[in-house]
Design a protein around this motif. Structure first.
Motif, PDB file in Angstrom:
ATOM      1  N   ALA A 186      37.545  49.171  42.662  1.00 45.85           N
ATOM      2  CA  ALA A 186      37.720  48.490  43.943  1.00 45.85           C
ATOM      3  C   ALA A 186      38.883  49.134  44.682  1.00 45.85           C
ATOM      4  N   SER A 187      38.889  48.981  45.995  1.00 46.25           N
ATOM      5  CA  SER A 187      40.001  49.493  46.806  1.00 46.25           C
ATOM      6  C   SER A 187      41.025  48.390  47.005  1.00 46.25           C
ATOM      7  N   ASN A 188      42.142  48.739  47.629  1.00 43.32           N
ATOM      8  CA  ASN A 188      43.200  47.778  47.998  1.00 43.32           C
ATOM      9  C   ASN A 188      43.717  46.959  46.817  1.00 43.32           C
ATOM     10  N   GLY A 189      43.808  47.574  45.661  1.00 45.11           N
ATOM     11  CA  GLY A 189      44.386  46.885  44.504  1.00 45.11           C
ATOM     12  C   GLY A 189      43.446  45.928  43.817  1.00 45.11           C
ATOM     13  N   GLY A 190      42.159  45.960  44.160  1.00 46.67           N
ATOM     14  CA  GLY A 190      41.195  45.065  43.525  1.00 46.67           C
ATOM     15  C   GLY A 190      40.990  45.450  42.068  1.00 46.67           C
ATOM     16  N   LYS A 191      40.808  44.451  41.219  1.00 45.47           N
ATOM     17  CA  LYS A 191      40.603  44.721  39.798  1.00 45.47           C
ATOM     18  C   LYS A 191      39.783  43.595  39.187  1.00 45.47           C
ATOM     19  N   ALA A 192      39.205  43.883  38.030  1.00 43.95           N
ATOM     20  CA  ALA A 192      38.414  42.877  37.321  1.00 43.95           C
ATOM     21  C   ALA A 192      39.304  42.126  36.341  1.00 43.95           C
ATOM     22  N   ASP A 193      38.906  40.900  36.015  1.00 37.14           N
ATOM     23  CA  ASP A 193      39.648  40.163  34.988  1.00 37.14           C
ATOM     24  C   ASP A 193      39.240  40.703  33.610  1.00 37.14           C
ATOM     25  N   SER A 194      39.736  40.104  32.561  1.00 34.74           N
ATOM     26  CA  SER A 194      39.500  40.626  31.204  1.00 34.74           C
ATOM     27  C   SER A 194      38.011  40.586  30.804  1.00 34.74           C
ATOM     28  N   SER A 195      37.217  39.715  31.427  1.00 37.29           N
ATOM     29  CA  SER A 195      35.791  39.670  31.081  1.00 37.29           C
ATOM     30  C   SER A 195      35.011  40.783  31.763  1.00 37.29           C
ATOM     31  N   GLY A 196      35.609  41.398  32.804  1.00 36.90           N
ATOM     32  CA  GLY A 196      34.919  42.431  33.555  1.00 36.90           C
ATOM     33  C   GLY A 196      33.887  41.896  34.510  1.00 36.90           C
TER      34      GLY A 196
END
Length: 173
Positions: free
Chosen positions: A161-171
């Motif tokens: 993801a852009s702008n610092g987006g990220k997934a949680d531990s479950s993905g």
């Protein structure tokens, strides 16, 4: 004979525009421009839904007696909690059927966030798809620290993801 006639005059003053979360304090001045004593003066205030007072929507404040030419100021501490145009109505009543009203108009501006997601409506297994989440503010005030959470449907995998987006531990979110 000297005839004494009490009178009441009410004025309310406060900010014209505030942002949600800010104070919207109103100053009410009750005076007696008459020649007699205005007795048992009571101030009533009706607070609209977009504004809040610690004691509720209908306030009753005892002012007492006002001599000729005397005035008292009363601070009504309000907080802006909902956007829109709001009117604070105050009424002063006294003995001998004395009545006077005043109103104050306050515009409360608030952020209004809109979220949209764009991307293909159909994806084949093991094919990448690009989805774009857009957040916009159509309100009259800025909004800080906005976070967007989106749970991925079953069978999808988060890649980047852009702008610092990220997934949680479950993905998945």
């Amino acid at each position: 004979f000297q005839v004494e006639e009490p009178k009441l005059l009410v004025k309310i003053k406060g900010p014209d525009t505030v942002i949600v979360g800010e104070p919207a304090t109103q100053m009410v001045t009750i005076s007696n421009p008459g020649t007699g004593v205005a007795q048992n003066v009571v101030l009533e205030a009706i607070i609209p839904k977009g504004l809040e007072h610690a004691k509720g929507r209908e306030l009753t404040i005892g002012v007492g007696s006002l001599g000729p030419g005397e005035s008292r100021s009363i601070r009504i501490a309000l907080a802006a909690v909902g956007g829109g145009d709001h009117i604070v109505l105050v009424k002063a009543n006294g003995a001998a059927n004395l009545k006077q009203r005043a109103a104050s108009s306050i515009k409360v501006i608030a952020p209004s966030l809109d979220v949209a997601i764009n991307g293909p409506s159909l994806r084949y297994i093991n094919r990448r798809g690009k989805y774009e989440i857009t957040v916009s503010n159509s309100g009259g005030a800025s909004s800080d620290n906005v976070r967007v959470y989106h749970e991925l449907p079953e069978g999808f995998k988060f890649i980047k993801a852009s702008n610092g987006g990220k997934a949680d531990s479950s993905g998945r979110g």
